[in-house]
Motif scaffolding. Structure first.
Motif, PDB file in Angstrom:
ATOM      1  N   THR A   1       0.840  -1.194   0.148  1.00  0.00           N
ATOM      2  CA  THR A   1       0.113   0.074  -0.130  1.00  0.00           C
ATOM      3  C   THR A   1       0.955   1.185   0.015  1.00  0.00           C
ATOM      4  O   THR A   1       0.300   2.265  -0.513  1.00  0.00           O
ATOM      5  CB  THR A   1      -1.092   0.082   1.466  1.00  0.00           C
ATOM      6  OG1 THR A   1      -0.330  -0.136   2.335  1.00  0.00           O
ATOM      7  CG2 THR A   1      -2.001  -0.870   1.001  1.00  0.00           C
ATOM      8  N   GLU A   2       2.020   1.339   0.423  1.00  0.00           N
ATOM      9  CA  GLU A   2       2.996   2.396   0.309  1.00  0.00           C
ATOM     10  C   GLU A   2       3.139   2.736  -1.115  1.00  0.00           C
ATOM     11  O   GLU A   2       3.265   3.978  -1.302  1.00  0.00           O
ATOM     12  CB  GLU A   2       4.306   1.983   0.984  1.00  0.00           C
ATOM     13  CG  GLU A   2       4.482   2.075   2.557  1.00  0.00           C
ATOM     14  CD  GLU A   2       5.887   1.702   2.969  1.00  0.00           C
ATOM     15  OE1 GLU A   2       6.601   2.841   3.094  1.00  0.00           O
ATOM     16  OE2 GLU A   2       6.121   0.532   3.116  1.00  0.00           O
TER      17      GLU A   2
ATOM     18  N   LEU B   1       1.045   1.846  -3.590  1.00  0.00           N
ATOM     19  CA  LEU B   1      -0.010   2.250  -4.025  1.00  0.00           C
ATOM     20  C   LEU B   1      -0.304   3.804  -3.799  1.00  0.00           C
ATOM     21  O   LEU B   1      -0.820   4.611  -4.562  1.00  0.00           O
ATOM     22  CB  LEU B   1      -1.370   1.596  -3.582  1.00  0.00           C
ATOM     23  CG  LEU B   1      -1.265   0.216  -4.266  1.00  0.00           C
ATOM     24  CD1 LEU B   1      -2.157  -0.721  -3.662  1.00  0.00           C
ATOM     25  CD2 LEU B   1      -1.015   0.161  -5.762  1.00  0.00           C
ATOM     26  N   ASP B   2      -0.050   4.229  -2.570  1.00  0.00           N
ATOM     27  CA  ASP B   2      -0.119   5.653  -1.816  1.00  0.00           C
ATOM     28  C   ASP B   2       0.798   6.674  -2.678  1.00  0.00           C
ATOM     29  O   ASP B   2       0.441   7.596  -2.977  1.00  0.00           O
ATOM     30  CB  ASP B   2       0.312   5.706  -0.553  1.00  0.00           C
ATOM     31  CG  ASP B   2      -0.791   5.017   0.552  1.00  0.00           C
ATOM     32  OD1 ASP B   2      -1.849   4.966  -0.199  1.00  0.00           O
ATOM     33  OD2 ASP B   2      -0.451   4.940   1.460  1.00  0.00           O
TER      34      ASP B   2
ATOM     35  N   GLN C   1      -1.282   5.501  -7.403  1.00  0.00           N
ATOM     36  CA  GLN C   1      -2.472   4.600  -7.414  1.00  0.00           C
ATOM     37  C   GLN C   1      -2.443   3.694  -8.925  1.00  0.00           C
ATOM     38  O   GLN C   1      -2.805   2.561  -8.845  1.00  0.00           O
ATOM     39  CB  GLN C   1      -3.766   5.201  -7.600  1.00  0.00           C
ATOM     40  CG  GLN C   1      -4.355   5.510  -6.016  1.00  0.00           C
ATOM     41  CD  GLN C   1      -4.344   4.267  -5.197  1.00  0.00           C
ATOM     42  OE1 GLN C   1      -4.937   3.343  -5.618  1.00  0.00           O
ATOM     43  NE2 GLN C   1      -3.950   4.353  -4.028  1.00  0.00           N
TER      44      GLN C   1
ATOM     45  N   ALA D   1      -1.333  -0.042  -9.445  1.00  0.00           N
ATOM     46  CA  ALA D   1      -1.941  -1.185  -9.376  1.00  0.00           C
ATOM     47  C   ALA D   1      -1.664  -2.109 -10.633  1.00  0.00           C
ATOM     48  O   ALA D   1      -1.933  -3.247 -10.486  1.00  0.00           O
ATOM     49  CB  ALA D   1      -3.440  -0.842  -9.013  1.00  0.00           C
TER      50      ALA D   1
ATOM     51  N   ILE E   1      -3.959  -6.578  -4.475  1.00  0.00           N
ATOM     52  CA  ILE E   1      -3.623  -5.399  -3.889  1.00  0.00           C
ATOM     53  C   ILE E   1      -4.602  -4.785  -2.913  1.00  0.00           C
ATOM     54  O   ILE E   1      -4.434  -3.787  -2.256  1.00  0.00           O
ATOM     55  CB  ILE E   1      -3.277  -4.461  -5.001  1.00  0.00           C
ATOM     56  CG1 ILE E   1      -4.237  -4.521  -6.024  1.00  0.00           C
ATOM     57  CG2 ILE E   1      -1.952  -4.976  -5.568  1.00  0.00           C
ATOM     58  CD1 ILE E   1      -3.841  -3.447  -7.161  1.00  0.00           C
ATOM     59  N   GLY E   2      -5.761  -5.173  -3.260  1.00  0.00           N
ATOM     60  CA  GLY E   2      -6.786  -4.449  -2.287  1.00  0.00           C
ATOM     61  C   GLY E   2      -7.260  -5.278  -1.137  1.00  0.00           C
ATOM     62  O   GLY E   2      -8.191  -4.679  -0.302  1.00  0.00           O
TER      63      GLY E   2
ATOM     64  N   ALA F   1      -2.553  -6.628   2.111  1.00  0.00           N
ATOM     65  CA  ALA F   1      -1.611  -5.557   1.341  1.00  0.00           C
ATOM     66  C   ALA F   1      -1.123  -4.415   2.239  1.00  0.00           C
ATOM     67  O   ALA F   1      -0.184  -3.546   1.935  1.00  0.00           O
ATOM     68  CB  ALA F   1      -2.474  -5.023   0.096  1.00  0.00           C
ATOM     69  N   SER F   2      -1.785  -4.039   3.020  1.00  0.00           N
ATOM     70  CA  SER F   2      -1.372  -3.118   4.181  1.00  0.00           C
ATOM     71  C   SER F   2      -0.316  -3.479   5.005  1.00  0.00           C
ATOM     72  O   SER F   2       0.263  -2.516   5.823  1.00  0.00           O
ATOM     73  CB  SER F   2      -2.697  -2.385   4.738  1.00  0.00           C
ATOM     74  OG  SER F   2      -3.208  -3.301   5.624  1.00  0.00           O
TER      75      SER F   2
END
Length: 70
Positions: free
Chosen positions: A12-13, A15-16, A19, A22, A33-34, A38-39
């Motif tokens: 998620t880093e 993706l931040d 985006q 993805a 990834i969702g 993932a976090s």
């Protein structure tokens, strides 16, 4: 490049940061990834679980981000 992606980063880093990455994760077969994991899961850990070449994924992610800055 402002931030280089590494295998030790949490999914998620990345993706931040962007985006749009993805699509690169998905291209490499990382379709989770969702999901909540993932976090908290490093890219290197997820790559092992999914049988993905982490180095190739990292190369593609960094190449994509570099191309956006050009």
């Amino acid at each position: 490049m402002s931030k280089k992606i590494t295998k030790d980063m949490i999914i998620t880093e990345v993706l931040d940061i962007d985006q749009s990455t993805a699509a690169i994760f998905m291209k490499h077969g990382m379709h989770c990834i969702g999901c909540p994991v993932a976090s908290s899961e490093k890219i290197s850990e997820a790559a092992v679980v999914h049988g993905i070449d982490a180095n190739k994924l990292i190369d593609d992610l960094n190449a994509y981000l570099e191309s956006k800055e050009a």
